[in-house]
Design a protein around this motif. Structure first.
Motif, PDB file in Angstrom:
ATOM      1  N   GLY A  97       0.835  -1.191   0.000  1.00  0.00           N
ATOM      2  CA  GLY A  97       0.000   0.000   0.000  1.00  0.00           C
ATOM      3  C   GLY A  97       0.873   1.245   0.000  1.00  0.00           C
ATOM      4  N   LEU A  98       0.532   2.214  -0.842  1.00  0.00           N
ATOM      5  CA  LEU A  98       1.287   3.457  -0.936  1.00  0.00           C
ATOM      6  C   LEU A  98       0.326   4.640  -0.854  1.00  0.00           C
ATOM      7  N   ALA A  99       0.720   5.659  -0.084  1.00  0.00           N
ATOM      8  CA  ALA A  99      -0.105   6.856   0.048  1.00  0.00           C
ATOM      9  C   ALA A  99       0.780   8.080   0.202  1.00  0.00           C
ATOM     10  N   ASN A 100       0.270   9.213  -0.232  1.00  0.00           N
ATOM     11  CA  ASN A 100       0.960  10.485  -0.056  1.00  0.00           C
ATOM     12  C   ASN A 100       0.973  10.791   1.440  1.00  0.00           C
ATOM     13  N   ALA A 101       2.143  11.095   1.992  1.00  0.00           N
ATOM     14  CA  ALA A 101       2.275  11.291   3.443  1.00  0.00           C
ATOM     15  C   ALA A 101       1.565  12.547   3.941  1.00  0.00           C
ATOM     16  N   SER A 102       1.519  13.592   3.135  1.00  0.00           N
ATOM     17  CA  SER A 102       0.907  14.839   3.604  1.00  0.00           C
ATOM     18  C   SER A 102      -0.614  14.819   3.480  1.00  0.00           C
ATOM     19  N   ASP A 103      -1.130  14.084   2.498  1.00  0.00           N
ATOM     20  CA  ASP A 103      -2.577  14.014   2.280  1.00  0.00           C
ATOM     21  C   ASP A 103      -2.887  12.706   1.556  1.00  0.00           C
ATOM     22  N   TYR A 104      -3.520  11.772   2.267  1.00  0.00           N
ATOM     23  CA  TYR A 104      -3.805  10.451   1.687  1.00  0.00           C
ATOM     24  C   TYR A 104      -4.607  10.533   0.392  1.00  0.00           C
ATOM     25  N   ASN A 105      -5.359  11.606   0.203  1.00  0.00           N
ATOM     26  CA  ASN A 105      -6.197  11.721  -0.989  1.00  0.00           C
ATOM     27  C   ASN A 105      -5.451  12.288  -2.195  1.00  0.00           C
ATOM     28  N   LYS A 106      -4.208  12.745  -1.984  1.00  0.00           N
ATOM     29  CA  LYS A 106      -3.387  13.232  -3.092  1.00  0.00           C
ATOM     30  C   LYS A 106      -2.602  12.048  -3.669  1.00  0.00           C
ATOM     31  N   PRO A 107      -2.256  12.118  -4.956  1.00  0.00           N
ATOM     32  CA  PRO A 107      -1.468  11.018  -5.536  1.00  0.00           C
ATOM     33  C   PRO A 107      -0.045  10.987  -4.979  1.00  0.00           C
ATOM     34  N   VAL A 108       0.591   9.832  -5.095  1.00  0.00           N
ATOM     35  CA  VAL A 108       1.994   9.686  -4.692  1.00  0.00           C
ATOM     36  C   VAL A 108       2.837  10.367  -5.766  1.00  0.00           C
ATOM     37  N   SER A 109       3.734  11.253  -5.323  1.00  0.00           N
ATOM     38  CA  SER A 109       4.543  12.000  -6.281  1.00  0.00           C
ATOM     39  C   SER A 109       6.027  11.903  -5.933  1.00  0.00           C
ATOM     40  N   LYS A 110       6.846  12.328  -6.883  1.00  0.00           N
ATOM     41  CA  LYS A 110       8.301  12.290  -6.705  1.00  0.00           C
ATOM     42  C   LYS A 110       8.771  13.328  -5.686  1.00  0.00           C
ATOM     43  N   GLU A 111       8.045  14.443  -5.565  1.00  0.00           N
ATOM     44  CA  GLU A 111       8.485  15.548  -4.713  1.00  0.00           C
ATOM     45  C   GLU A 111       8.099  15.388  -3.242  1.00  0.00           C
ATOM     46  N   GLU A 112       7.145  14.518  -2.946  1.00  0.00           N
ATOM     47  CA  GLU A 112       6.626  14.435  -1.580  1.00  0.00           C
ATOM     48  C   GLU A 112       6.891  13.063  -0.956  1.00  0.00           C
ATOM     49  N   ASN A 113       6.915  13.041   0.370  1.00  0.00           N
ATOM     50  CA  ASN A 113       7.101  11.777   1.085  1.00  0.00           C
ATOM     51  C   ASN A 113       5.877  10.896   0.905  1.00  0.00           C
ATOM     52  N   TYR A 114       6.089   9.606   1.088  1.00  0.00           N
ATOM     53  CA  TYR A 114       4.975   8.662   0.981  1.00  0.00           C
ATOM     54  C   TYR A 114       5.000   7.732   2.186  1.00  0.00           C
ATOM     55  N   ILE A 115       3.865   7.095   2.405  1.00  0.00           N
ATOM     56  CA  ILE A 115       3.714   6.135   3.499  1.00  0.00           C
ATOM     57  C   ILE A 115       3.542   4.755   2.876  1.00  0.00           C
ATOM     58  N   VAL A 116       4.180   3.754   3.488  1.00  0.00           N
ATOM     59  CA  VAL A 116       4.109   2.378   2.996  1.00  0.00           C
ATOM     60  C   VAL A 116       3.301   1.539   3.977  1.00  0.00           C
ATOM     61  N   ASN A 117       2.367   0.756   3.443  1.00  0.00           N
ATOM     62  CA  ASN A 117       1.591  -0.193   4.238  1.00  0.00           C
ATOM     63  C   ASN A 117       1.891  -1.581   3.668  1.00  0.00           C
ATOM     64  N   TYR A 118       2.868  -2.257   4.279  1.00  0.00           N
ATOM     65  CA  TYR A 118       3.286  -3.579   3.793  1.00  0.00           C
ATOM     66  C   TYR A 118       3.521  -4.485   4.999  1.00  0.00           C
ATOM     67  N   ASN A 119       2.848  -5.623   5.005  1.00  0.00           N
ATOM     68  CA  ASN A 119       2.941  -6.532   6.139  1.00  0.00           C
ATOM     69  C   ASN A 119       3.545  -7.869   5.774  1.00  0.00           C
ATOM     70  N   GLY A 120       4.366  -7.912   4.730  1.00  0.00           N
ATOM     71  CA  GLY A 120       5.011  -9.161   4.357  1.00  0.00           C
ATOM     72  C   GLY A 120       4.214  -9.942   3.326  1.00  0.00           C
ATOM     73  N   ILE A 121       4.782 -11.081   2.934  1.00  0.00           N
ATOM     74  CA  ILE A 121       4.157 -11.902   1.898  1.00  0.00           C
ATOM     75  C   ILE A 121       3.078 -12.798   2.517  1.00  0.00           C
ATOM     76  N   ILE A 122       2.049 -13.073   1.709  1.00  0.00           N
ATOM     77  CA  ILE A 122       0.933 -13.941   2.126  1.00  0.00           C
ATOM     78  C   ILE A 122       0.979 -15.189   1.255  1.00  0.00           C
ATOM     79  N   GLU A 123       1.066 -16.363   1.877  1.00  0.00           N
ATOM     80  CA  GLU A 123       1.094 -17.589   1.078  1.00  0.00           C
ATOM     81  C   GLU A 123      -0.298 -17.903   0.547  1.00  0.00           C
ATOM     82  N   ILE A 124      -0.347 -18.279  -0.733  1.00  0.00           N
ATOM     83  CA  ILE A 124      -1.603 -18.680  -1.371  1.00  0.00           C
ATOM     84  C   ILE A 124      -1.609 -20.213  -1.360  1.00  0.00           C
ATOM     85  N   SER A 125      -2.499 -20.770  -0.571  1.00  0.00           N
ATOM     86  CA  SER A 125      -2.592 -22.229  -0.520  1.00  0.00           C
ATOM     87  C   SER A 125      -4.046 -22.629  -0.650  1.00  0.00           C
ATOM     88  N   GLU A 126      -4.276 -23.926  -0.701  1.00  0.00           N
ATOM     89  CA  GLU A 126      -5.639 -24.420  -0.927  1.00  0.00           C
ATOM     90  C   GLU A 126      -6.574 -24.021   0.180  1.00  0.00           C
TER      91      GLU A 126
END
Length: 120
Positions: free
Chosen positions: A91-120
């Motif tokens: 998950g990626l979001a603009n750090a200053s305003d979640y509703n703004k797009p992620v850009s090169k000039e601004e910080n971003y927030i990462v929402n990553y909790n690791g890999i999820i195994e796909i099994s039966e």
């Protein structure tokens, strides 16, 4: 403001997941960062093959949600190689305003909790 393209978001997600896999002892056999070319990572760990699908997800989407039918298709393909299948949603979001797009000039927030195994 220079908004990140879909490919740039994907590359950012790939870097985040790649560092996590490396830290957790996965050895890269193949890496594909081209959009819609799956899997992104083919890895070895404990002498077993692992396929990892990476998806960049922009707020407000939930990075833990994945396309079950698509992932089952990948899993069926992986089984032919006796490989395990994983989903890595970043998950990626603009750090200053979640509703703004992620850009090169601004910080971003990462929402990553690791890999999820796909099994039966």
């Amino acid at each position: 403001m220079s908004v990140l393209t879909e490919q740039e978001l994907h590359n950012l997600a790939m870097n985040i997941v790649g560092k996590d896999l490396e830290k957790n002892g996965f050895e890269f056999m193949a890496v594909n960062s081209e959009l819609k070319k799956d899997p992104q990572f083919v890895c070895l760990k404990d002498r077993k093959l692992h396929f990892v699908i990476v998806k960049a997800v922009v707020y407000p989407e939930d990075p833990k949600n994945y396309d079950v039918i698509f992932m089952e298709t990948i899993r069926a393909h992986a089984l032919k190689f006796k490989a395990r299948t994983y989903y890595a949603g970043v998950g990626l979001a603009n750090a200053s305003d979640y509703n703004k797009p992620v850009s090169k000039e601004e910080n971003y927030i990462v929402n990553y909790n690791g890999i999820i195994e796909i099994s039966e």
